[in-house]
Design an enzyme around this catalytic site. Structure first.
Site, PDB file in Angstrom:
ATOM      1  N   LYS A 228       0.874  -1.177   0.000  1.00 40.61           N
ATOM      2  CA  LYS A 228       0.000   0.000   0.000  1.00 40.61           C
ATOM      3  C   LYS A 228       0.910   1.225   0.000  1.00 40.61           C
ATOM      4  O   LYS A 228       1.767   1.376   0.882  1.00 40.61           O
ATOM      5  CB  LYS A 228      -0.879  -0.038   1.248  1.00 40.61           C
ATOM      6  CG  LYS A 228      -1.854   1.112   1.399  1.00 40.61           C
ATOM      7  CD  LYS A 228      -2.905   0.719   2.435  1.00 40.61           C
ATOM      8  CE  LYS A 228      -3.687   1.870   2.979  1.00 40.61           C
ATOM      9  NZ  LYS A 228      -4.737   1.444   3.909  1.00 40.61           N
TER      10      LYS A 228
ATOM     11  N   GLU B 190       0.345  -8.655   3.743  1.00 42.83           N
ATOM     12  CA  GLU B 190      -0.020  -9.977   3.246  1.00 42.83           C
ATOM     13  C   GLU B 190      -0.883  -9.776   1.994  1.00 42.83           C
ATOM     14  O   GLU B 190      -1.736  -8.892   1.975  1.00 42.83           O
ATOM     15  CB  GLU B 190      -0.847 -10.628   4.377  1.00 42.83           C
ATOM     16  CG  GLU B 190      -1.499 -11.904   4.056  1.00 42.83           C
ATOM     17  CD  GLU B 190      -2.296 -12.436   5.273  1.00 42.83           C
ATOM     18  OE1 GLU B 190      -2.468 -11.720   6.294  1.00 42.83           O
ATOM     19  OE2 GLU B 190      -2.752 -13.569   5.179  1.00 42.83           O
TER      20      GLU B 190
ATOM     21  N   ALA C  46      -3.857 -10.613  -0.254  1.00 44.59           N
ATOM     22  CA  ALA C  46      -5.139 -11.322  -0.165  1.00 44.59           C
ATOM     23  C   ALA C  46      -5.583 -11.666  -1.587  1.00 44.59           C
ATOM     24  O   ALA C  46      -6.167 -10.828  -2.284  1.00 44.59           O
ATOM     25  CB  ALA C  46      -6.175 -10.448   0.548  1.00 44.59           C
TER      26      ALA C  46
ATOM     27  N   ASP D  44     -14.195   1.150  10.419  1.00 44.47           N
ATOM     28  CA  ASP D  44     -14.500   1.254   8.985  1.00 44.47           C
ATOM     29  C   ASP D  44     -14.838  -0.125   8.417  1.00 44.47           C
ATOM     30  O   ASP D  44     -14.337  -0.519   7.367  1.00 44.47           O
ATOM     31  CB  ASP D  44     -13.300   1.868   8.254  1.00 44.47           C
ATOM     32  CG  ASP D  44     -13.668   2.470   6.902  1.00 44.47           C
ATOM     33  OD1 ASP D  44     -14.877   2.597   6.612  1.00 44.47           O
ATOM     34  OD2 ASP D  44     -12.749   2.796   6.131  1.00 44.47           O
TER      35      ASP D  44
ATOM     36  N   ASP E  98      -7.485  -2.549   6.116  1.00 47.05           N
ATOM     37  CA  ASP E  98      -7.678  -1.100   6.155  1.00 47.05           C
ATOM     38  C   ASP E  98      -7.958  -0.561   7.566  1.00 47.05           C
ATOM     39  O   ASP E  98      -9.081  -0.197   7.894  1.00 47.05           O
ATOM     40  CB  ASP E  98      -8.780  -0.678   5.179  1.00 47.05           C
ATOM     41  CG  ASP E  98      -8.782   0.830   4.963  1.00 47.05           C
ATOM     42  OD1 ASP E  98      -7.958   1.525   5.592  1.00 47.05           O
ATOM     43  OD2 ASP E  98      -9.620   1.317   4.176  1.00 47.05           O
TER      44      ASP E  98
HETATM   45  P1  ATP Z   1     -10.014   3.735   1.999  1.00 51.37           P
HETATM   46  O1  ATP Z   1     -10.326   4.807   1.016  1.00 51.37           O
HETATM   47  O2  ATP Z   1     -11.048   2.647   2.037  1.00 51.37           O
HETATM   48  O3  ATP Z   1      -9.669   4.236   3.365  1.00 51.37           O
HETATM   49  P2  ATP Z   1      -7.260   2.933   1.770  1.00 51.37           P
HETATM   50  O4  ATP Z   1      -6.509   3.954   0.995  1.00 51.37           O
HETATM   51  O5  ATP Z   1      -7.046   2.971   3.244  1.00 51.37           O
HETATM   52  O6  ATP Z   1      -8.753   2.946   1.432  1.00 51.37           O
HETATM   53  P3  ATP Z   1      -7.283   0.051   1.607  1.00 51.37           P
HETATM   54  O7  ATP Z   1      -8.743  -0.021   1.904  1.00 51.37           O
HETATM   55  O8  ATP Z   1      -6.346  -0.515   2.587  1.00 51.37           O
HETATM   56  O9  ATP Z   1      -6.816   1.524   1.224  1.00 51.37           O
HETATM   57  O10 ATP Z   1      -7.029  -0.650   0.200  1.00 51.37           O
HETATM   58  C1  ATP Z   1      -7.782  -0.231  -0.928  1.00 51.37           C
HETATM   59  C2  ATP Z   1      -8.191  -1.469  -1.720  1.00 51.37           C
HETATM   60  O11 ATP Z   1      -7.017  -2.141  -2.209  1.00 51.37           O
HETATM   61  C3  ATP Z   1      -8.951  -2.538  -0.943  1.00 51.37           C
HETATM   62  O12 ATP Z   1     -10.322  -2.279  -0.871  1.00 51.37           O
HETATM   63  C4  ATP Z   1      -8.629  -3.793  -1.749  1.00 51.37           C
HETATM   64  O13 ATP Z   1      -9.444  -3.882  -2.891  1.00 51.37           O
HETATM   65  C5  ATP Z   1      -7.192  -3.543  -2.200  1.00 51.37           C
HETATM   66  N1  ATP Z   1      -6.242  -4.150  -1.256  1.00 51.37           N
HETATM   67  C6  ATP Z   1      -5.741  -3.554  -0.150  1.00 51.37           C
HETATM   68  N2  ATP Z   1      -4.887  -4.356   0.498  1.00 51.37           N
HETATM   69  C7  ATP Z   1      -4.844  -5.506  -0.206  1.00 51.37           C
HETATM   70  C8  ATP Z   1      -4.148  -6.749  -0.033  1.00 51.37           C
HETATM   71  N3  ATP Z   1      -3.336  -6.929   0.997  1.00 51.37           N
HETATM   72  N4  ATP Z   1      -4.340  -7.729  -0.942  1.00 51.37           N
HETATM   73  C9  ATP Z   1      -5.183  -7.535  -1.989  1.00 51.37           C
HETATM   74  N5  ATP Z   1      -5.862  -6.390  -2.214  1.00 51.37           N
HETATM   75  C10 ATP Z   1      -5.710  -5.386  -1.342  1.00 51.37           C
HETATM   76 MG    MG Z   2     -10.518   0.758   2.255  1.00 53.19          MG
END
Ligand code: ATP
Ligand code: MG
Length: 199
Positions: A68, A117, A119, A164, A182
């Site tokens: 991320k 990790e 997913a 969330d 998240d």
């Molecule tokens: P939000 O706007 O929801 O706060 P965010 O910037 O904090 O988002 P995450 O929700 O952590 O980000 O990740 C965004 C998207 O990326 C997830 O909804 C998922 O589809 C994908 N994703 C995140 N982490 C993983 C992972 N470890 N493996 C596979 N897909 C992932």
């Molecule tokens: Mg998210």
């Protein structure tokens, strides 16, 4: 050999450090990582308010992770730096089969990187909408809910609140097991207290 010899590890000189060094660097186990240690696939796994997530391969070990990537200028502009530190701290502390693992993190001048990790099954949200009826049957739902409760039980036992919970933040692994993800809005809640910040 009684005591473990701590080796000096390399960390990068950057203009402004936003978050603490990862536990593996702090404990002297390894040098600070860098994005060039990873092969980043072009396909974006997901986008959030502050981050983009990519599937990556660690070049040395060939292990697969999701990274991320958060933009430091955006985090600063929206006053989210402390919240990201908290997200990282909280994720390190949560080890549970139903919670997405954070293995490492590092930063450079522009970005913060969370090594997560991977997913493989993606979002529960997408899986739900790929069903002909756009919903799961009762047995499947019960199984997901049971796993989610186990994940929340772990969080709450450590006074951590996720704040969330939604199908977009519930991911699936290759065995169709949920991985709560998240923790960007999560925080600590001591018993008998209430939180008042917006989420
Ligand atoms: P939000 O706007 O929801 O706060 P965010 O910037 O904090 O988002 P995450 O929700 O952590 O980000 O990740 C965004 C998207 O990326 C997830 O909804 C998922 O589809 C994908 N994703 C995140 N982490 C993983 C992972 N470890 N493996 C596979 N897909 C992932
Ligand atoms: Mg998210």
């Amino acid at each position: 050999m009684g005591k473990l010899n701590r080796v000096k590890v390399k960390i990068f000189i950057i203009q402004e450090r936003f978050v603490f060094l990862s536990p593996s660097v702090q404990s002297g186990w390894e040098d600070e990582s860098n994005i060039s240690d990873f092969e980043v696939s072009k396909k974006c796994l997901g986008k959030g308010a502050f981050g983009e997530v990519f599937k990556v391969t660690h070049k040395k070990t060939k292990l697969i992770y999701a990274i991320k990537i958060l933009d430091k200028a955006d985090l600063k502009q929206y006053d989210m730096v402390n919240q990201v530190s908290l997200e990282i701290k909280i994720m390190y502390s949560l080890t549970n089969p139903y919670i997405l693992r954070l293995y490492n993190h590092f930063e450079d001048d522009k970005k913060i990187y969370l090594v997560l990790e991977f997913a493989t099954g993606g979002q529960l949200y997408k899986k739900m909408f790929s069903q002909p009826t756009h919903r799961f049957n009762e047995t499947t739902t019960a199984s997901y809910i049971r796993q989610l409760i186990a994940a929340l039980k772990k969080c709450h036992s450590m006074n951590i609140i996720h704040r969330d919970i939604k199908p977009e933040n519930i991911l699936l692994d290759d065995k169709n097991r949920i991985k709560l993800a998240d923790f960007g809005w999560s925080n600590y809640l001591s018993p008998n207290s209430k939180r008042s910040t917006f989420c």
